[in-house]
Design a protein around this motif. Structure first.
Motif, PDB file in Angstrom:
ATOM      1  N   PRO A 172       0.803  -1.230   0.000  1.00  0.00           N
ATOM      2  CA  PRO A 172       0.000   0.000   0.000  1.00  0.00           C
ATOM      3  C   PRO A 172       0.837   1.282   0.000  1.00  0.00           C
ATOM      4  O   PRO A 172       0.353   2.324  -0.425  1.00  0.00           O
ATOM      5  CB  PRO A 172      -0.833  -0.123   1.291  1.00  0.00           C
ATOM      6  CG  PRO A 172      -0.208  -1.208   2.095  1.00  0.00           C
ATOM      7  CD  PRO A 172       0.538  -2.099   1.151  1.00  0.00           C
ATOM      8  N   PHE A 173       2.090   1.192   0.446  1.00  0.00           N
ATOM      9  CA  PHE A 173       2.914   2.396   0.539  1.00  0.00           C
ATOM     10  C   PHE A 173       3.763   2.635  -0.713  1.00  0.00           C
ATOM     11  O   PHE A 173       4.560   3.570  -0.743  1.00  0.00           O
ATOM     12  CB  PHE A 173       3.826   2.333   1.778  1.00  0.00           C
ATOM     13  CG  PHE A 173       4.720   1.121   1.841  1.00  0.00           C
ATOM     14  CD1 PHE A 173       5.913   1.078   1.130  1.00  0.00           C
ATOM     15  CD2 PHE A 173       4.371   0.024   2.624  1.00  0.00           C
ATOM     16  CE1 PHE A 173       6.748  -0.019   1.186  1.00  0.00           C
ATOM     17  CE2 PHE A 173       5.197  -1.090   2.687  1.00  0.00           C
ATOM     18  CZ  PHE A 173       6.392  -1.114   1.967  1.00  0.00           C
ATOM     19  N   PHE A 174       3.582   1.805  -1.754  1.00  0.00           N
ATOM     20  CA  PHE A 174       4.480   1.885  -2.915  1.00  0.00           C
ATOM     21  C   PHE A 174       4.464   3.271  -3.583  1.00  0.00           C
ATOM     22  O   PHE A 174       5.521   3.858  -3.859  1.00  0.00           O
ATOM     23  CB  PHE A 174       4.101   0.803  -3.933  1.00  0.00           C
ATOM     24  CG  PHE A 174       4.965   0.786  -5.158  1.00  0.00           C
ATOM     25  CD1 PHE A 174       6.307   0.439  -5.084  1.00  0.00           C
ATOM     26  CD2 PHE A 174       4.439   1.120  -6.407  1.00  0.00           C
ATOM     27  CE1 PHE A 174       7.106   0.424  -6.219  1.00  0.00           C
ATOM     28  CE2 PHE A 174       5.229   1.107  -7.537  1.00  0.00           C
ATOM     29  CZ  PHE A 174       6.566   0.753  -7.451  1.00  0.00           C
ATOM     30  N   CYS A 209      17.911   6.358   5.087  1.00  0.00           N
ATOM     31  CA  CYS A 209      18.731   5.584   4.148  1.00  0.00           C
ATOM     32  C   CYS A 209      18.117   4.224   3.865  1.00  0.00           C
ATOM     33  O   CYS A 209      17.349   3.679   4.661  1.00  0.00           O
ATOM     34  CB  CYS A 209      20.163   5.423   4.655  1.00  0.00           C
ATOM     35  SG  CYS A 209      20.244   4.855   6.308  1.00  0.00           S
ATOM     36  N   HIS A 210      18.459   3.723   2.701  1.00  0.00           N
ATOM     37  CA  HIS A 210      18.041   2.394   2.259  1.00  0.00           C
ATOM     38  C   HIS A 210      19.181   1.420   2.466  1.00  0.00           C
ATOM     39  O   HIS A 210      20.350   1.784   2.313  1.00  0.00           O
ATOM     40  CB  HIS A 210      17.688   2.413   0.770  1.00  0.00           C
ATOM     41  CG  HIS A 210      17.615   1.036   0.171  1.00  0.00           C
ATOM     42  ND1 HIS A 210      16.523   0.225   0.340  1.00  0.00           N
ATOM     43  CD2 HIS A 210      18.535   0.308  -0.532  1.00  0.00           C
ATOM     44  CE1 HIS A 210      16.759  -0.944  -0.255  1.00  0.00           C
ATOM     45  NE2 HIS A 210      17.962  -0.914  -0.787  1.00  0.00           N
ATOM     46  N   GLY A 211      18.836   0.178   2.765  1.00  0.00           N
ATOM     47  CA  GLY A 211      19.843  -0.870   2.834  1.00  0.00           C
ATOM     48  C   GLY A 211      19.392  -2.127   2.119  1.00  0.00           C
ATOM     49  O   GLY A 211      18.217  -2.486   2.166  1.00  0.00           O
ATOM     50  N   ALA A 263      16.567  -0.403  12.577  1.00  0.00           N
ATOM     51  CA  ALA A 263      15.264  -0.873  12.096  1.00  0.00           C
ATOM     52  C   ALA A 263      14.652   0.118  11.106  1.00  0.00           C
ATOM     53  O   ALA A 263      14.911   1.322  11.167  1.00  0.00           O
ATOM     54  CB  ALA A 263      14.324  -1.068  13.285  1.00  0.00           C
ATOM     55  N   THR A 264      13.802  -0.422  10.207  1.00  0.00           N
ATOM     56  CA  THR A 264      13.166   0.410   9.165  1.00  0.00           C
ATOM     57  C   THR A 264      12.459   1.608   9.764  1.00  0.00           C
ATOM     58  O   THR A 264      12.532   2.718   9.232  1.00  0.00           O
ATOM     59  CB  THR A 264      12.157  -0.456   8.370  1.00  0.00           C
ATOM     60  OG1 THR A 264      12.841  -1.603   7.850  1.00  0.00           O
ATOM     61  CG2 THR A 264      11.544   0.327   7.226  1.00  0.00           C
ATOM     62  N   ASP A 265      11.740   1.386  10.857  1.00  0.00           N
ATOM     63  CA  ASP A 265      11.019   2.474  11.519  1.00  0.00           C
ATOM     64  C   ASP A 265      11.953   3.141  12.542  1.00  0.00           C
ATOM     65  O   ASP A 265      12.348   2.510  13.525  1.00  0.00           O
ATOM     66  CB  ASP A 265       9.793   1.896  12.224  1.00  0.00           C
ATOM     67  CG  ASP A 265       8.943   2.978  12.878  1.00  0.00           C
ATOM     68  OD1 ASP A 265       9.385   4.149  12.922  1.00  0.00           O
ATOM     69  OD2 ASP A 265       7.845   2.642  13.342  1.00  0.00           O
TER      70      ASP A 265
HETATM   71  P1  CMP Z   1      14.073   0.755   2.468  1.00  0.00           P
HETATM   72  O1  CMP Z   1      15.221   0.145   3.211  1.00  0.00           O
HETATM   73  O2  CMP Z   1      14.377   1.796   1.449  1.00  0.00           O
HETATM   74  O3  CMP Z   1      13.232  -0.404   1.762  1.00  0.00           O
HETATM   75  C1  CMP Z   1      11.862  -0.274   1.442  1.00  0.00           C
HETATM   76  C2  CMP Z   1      11.273   0.974   2.003  1.00  0.00           C
HETATM   77  O4  CMP Z   1       9.871   1.008   2.090  1.00  0.00           O
HETATM   78  C3  CMP Z   1      11.700   1.121   3.456  1.00  0.00           C
HETATM   79  O5  CMP Z   1      13.072   1.420   3.536  1.00  0.00           O
HETATM   80  C4  CMP Z   1      10.775   2.186   3.951  1.00  0.00           C
HETATM   81  O6  CMP Z   1      11.255   3.494   3.710  1.00  0.00           O
HETATM   82  C5  CMP Z   1       9.548   1.945   3.088  1.00  0.00           C
HETATM   83  N1  CMP Z   1       8.468   1.412   3.927  1.00  0.00           N
HETATM   84  C6  CMP Z   1       8.442   0.227   4.549  1.00  0.00           C
HETATM   85  N2  CMP Z   1       7.291   0.092   5.235  1.00  0.00           N
HETATM   86  C7  CMP Z   1       6.581   1.244   5.052  1.00  0.00           C
HETATM   87  C8  CMP Z   1       5.331   1.704   5.509  1.00  0.00           C
HETATM   88  N3  CMP Z   1       4.565   0.956   6.298  1.00  0.00           N
HETATM   89  N4  CMP Z   1       4.930   2.936   5.119  1.00  0.00           N
HETATM   90  C9  CMP Z   1       5.713   3.684   4.303  1.00  0.00           C
HETATM   91  N5  CMP Z   1       6.926   3.279   3.839  1.00  0.00           N
HETATM   92  C10 CMP Z   1       7.359   2.077   4.221  1.00  0.00           C
END
Ligand code: CMP
Length: 139
Positions: free
Chosen positions: A58-60, A116-118, A92-94
């Motif tokens: 959904p966040f694409f 940043c992305h990993g 962590a991503t968040d």
């Molecule tokens: P990244 O490491 O760039 O890989 C995929 C990205 O999707 C991630 O970091 C986040 O920035 C993004 N992402 C993941 N989950 C969510 C979410 N629930 N809402 C918005 N963006 C997200």
């Protein structure tokens, strides 16, 4: 552990905050070698292609809009155990769930704008470096 490559993207939020230098220095201090690096303003097509694995999420759309709103810094990194070590350093991503001292905790704003992305595996590290850098720049 053998040498690996992983792709770092310093995202638009971190460039807007002017912390790309801090992030790069941290990665150098962690023992990463910069194999290739450039700043770029991604096109919609580049962002959608890079994140194609997430296209049903959904966040694409939001993610691709964010990743194209300003310049990013693309960095191909090399180190022993690069993929896992880089993931440990960014956290962590968040950012709210990231450990203290990690790059996302220090510089990220939320799960989308997370500095940043990993790459998530050694194979994807190679694929993602190749997505942005021609082979002769990765020698
Ligand atoms: P990244 O490491 O760039 O890989 C995929 C990205 O999707 C991630 O970091 C986040 O920035 C993004 N992402 C993941 N989950 C969510 C979410 N629930 N809402 C918005 N963006 C997200």
């Amino acid at each position: 552990m053998a040498s690996q490559r992983t792709l770092c993207i310093i995202k638009p939020d971190a460039v807007e905050k002017r912390v790309q230098g801090h992030i790069l220095q941290r990665l150098l201090d962690e023992g990463f070698k910069v194999v290739a690096m450039r700043q770029a303003h991604l096109t919609r097509g580049q962002a959608e292609g890079f994140y194609a694995v997430h296209r049903e999420r959904p966040f694409f759309g939001e993610l691709c809009t964010f990743m194209t709103r300003g310049p990013v810094v693309l960095v191909a990194l090399e180190r022993d155990n690069a993929v896992q070590h880089y993931r440990d350093v960014i956290g962590a991503t968040d950012p709210a769930k990231a450990a203290a001292g990690t790059i996302r905790k220090l510089y990220g704003s939320n799960v989308g704008e997370n500095a940043c992305h990993g790459s998530d595996s050694e194979e994807n590290g190679r694929i993602e470096c190749g997505y942005f850098f021609p082979g002769h720049e990765l020698l």
